[in-house]
Motif scaffolding. Structure first.
Motif, short mmCIF file in Angstrom:
data_model
loop_
_atom_site.label_atom_id
_atom_site.label_comp_id
_atom_site.label_asym_id
_atom_site.label_seq_id
_atom_site.Cartn_x
_atom_site.Cartn_y
_atom_site.Cartn_z
N SER A 1 49.89 -14.50 21.63
CA SER A 1 49.62 -14.07 20.34
C SER A 1 50.76 -14.49 19.19
CB SER A 1 49.66 -12.58 20.37
OG SER A 1 50.89 -11.95 21.03
N CYS B 283 48.97 -6.87 21.76
CA CYS B 283 48.19 -7.65 22.66
C CYS B 283 46.85 -8.28 22.02
CB CYS B 283 47.86 -7.20 23.92
SG CYS B 283 46.50 -5.88 23.97
N THR C 57 46.25 -4.20 18.46
CA THR C 57 45.51 -5.12 19.10
C THR C 57 45.05 -6.21 18.17
OG1 THR C 57 43.37 -3.95 18.89
CG2 THR C 57 44.89 -3.75 21.06
N HIS D 88 46.40 -14.48 24.97
CA HIS D 88 47.62 -14.15 25.65
C HIS D 88 48.66 -14.74 24.84
CE1 HIS D 88 50.00 -12.96 29.08
NE2 HIS D 88 50.50 -14.21 29.19
N ASP E 153 43.17 -10.95 25.70
CA ASP E 153 44.05 -11.47 26.47
C ASP E 153 43.36 -11.47 27.99
OD1 ASP E 153 46.26 -11.90 28.39
OD2 ASP E 153 47.62 -10.84 26.85
N ASP F 154 51.53 -9.02 25.18
CA ASP F 154 50.87 -9.37 26.09
C ASP F 154 51.31 -9.50 27.60
OD1 ASP F 154 48.26 -10.69 24.17
OD2 ASP F 154 50.45 -11.30 23.04
N SER G 2 54.45 -11.46 28.01
CA SER G 2 54.03 -11.74 29.22
C SER G 2 55.05 -11.74 30.26
CB SER G 2 53.34 -13.25 29.38
OG SER G 2 52.77 -13.55 30.59
#
Length: 242
Positions: free
Chosen positions: A215, A181, A207, A213, A185, A88, A64
């Protein structure tokens, strides 16, 4: 070789975000965790980490906001970054109108409302369907945010509000990039990760079904397996280049 690895947490998270990875990757990585709560711009955060990290060359794993910082570190010093795992996250600048939301949240947090902002406005977007009812995980995320506090929340909110697009930084980077991600998410959807892959020279997209979000905590075994494979490839590439 054990790969020197810098973990960079997301907004209002600390080393607990990477607890499962720290516990299970020690044989393949020499790990440190960044502090990203002290500065008010992504550029300043990245610059400070490049000074503080105890390795000349190293890999980075950011989730993030941590991924956003990682991309800025690649912009500032690509030659020092062996490889990158971007989890993410997004390469884009903040969306139009988000500045007003962030400023309102900071103002409320300053008046004692940080917990409400986090629990009611942020946490509902964090977890995918496999974990959305996991009260232990929800409490852990809330505890991290409350432990970090209002000053960190304001610094990080301002840094995210004012960030720039990172796609240009990725286009000139020659290291390998793992892009991972959760398929659910809600904050950084899959299309943002496809943008990252499209901007990179050597990258792959992984994925995770049912995951949101966060992970690293929602699917630790799956994330650990992907990071272990990525670290092994990094180590082999470094050996081949010597």
């Amino acid at each position: 070789m054990r790969v020197p690895l810098l973990f960079i947490p997301g907004m209002m998270c600390d080393r607990r975000l990477f607890g499962p990875q720290i516990a299970h990757l020690d044989d393949v990585a020499e790990m440190v965790v960044a502090n990203i709560g002290r500065h008010r711009s992504i550029e300043e955060i990245a610059s400070a980490l490049l000074v503080e990290v105890p390795f000349d060359r190293f890999s980075i794993c950011g989730l993030s906001m941590g991924g956003i910082v990682a991309m800025e570190m690649i912009r500032q010093s690509p030659q020092r970054i062996m490889s990158a795992a971007l989890l993410d996250t997004t390469p884009l600048a903040d969306a139009a109108g988000r500045d007003a939301v962030r400023d309102r949240q900071v103002a409320e947090a300053r008046k004692g409302g940080l917990q409400r902002v986090f629990v009611e406005e942020m946490l509902p977007f964090y977890l995918g369907s496999l974990n959305e009812k996991d009260e232990s995980l929800r409490r852990s995320l809330e505890e991290m945010a409350m432990d970090l506090g209002v000053d960190v929340f304001e610094n990080q909110s301002v840094a995210l509000r004012d960030r720039r697009n990172s796609e240009d930084a990725l286009r000139s980077y020659r290291g390998r990039v793992l892009v991972l991600c959760g398929e659910e998410d809600a904050l950084c959807p899959i299309d943002r990760h496809r943008m990252i892959v499209g901007a990179c020279n050597f990258s792959e997209l992984v994925t995770l079904p049912g995951i949101g979000h966060i992970s690293t905590l929602e699917a630790p075994d799956l994330v650990n397996a992907q990071l272990r494979r990525w670290l092994s490839t990094t180590a082999q590439t470094e050996r081949d280049c010597k």
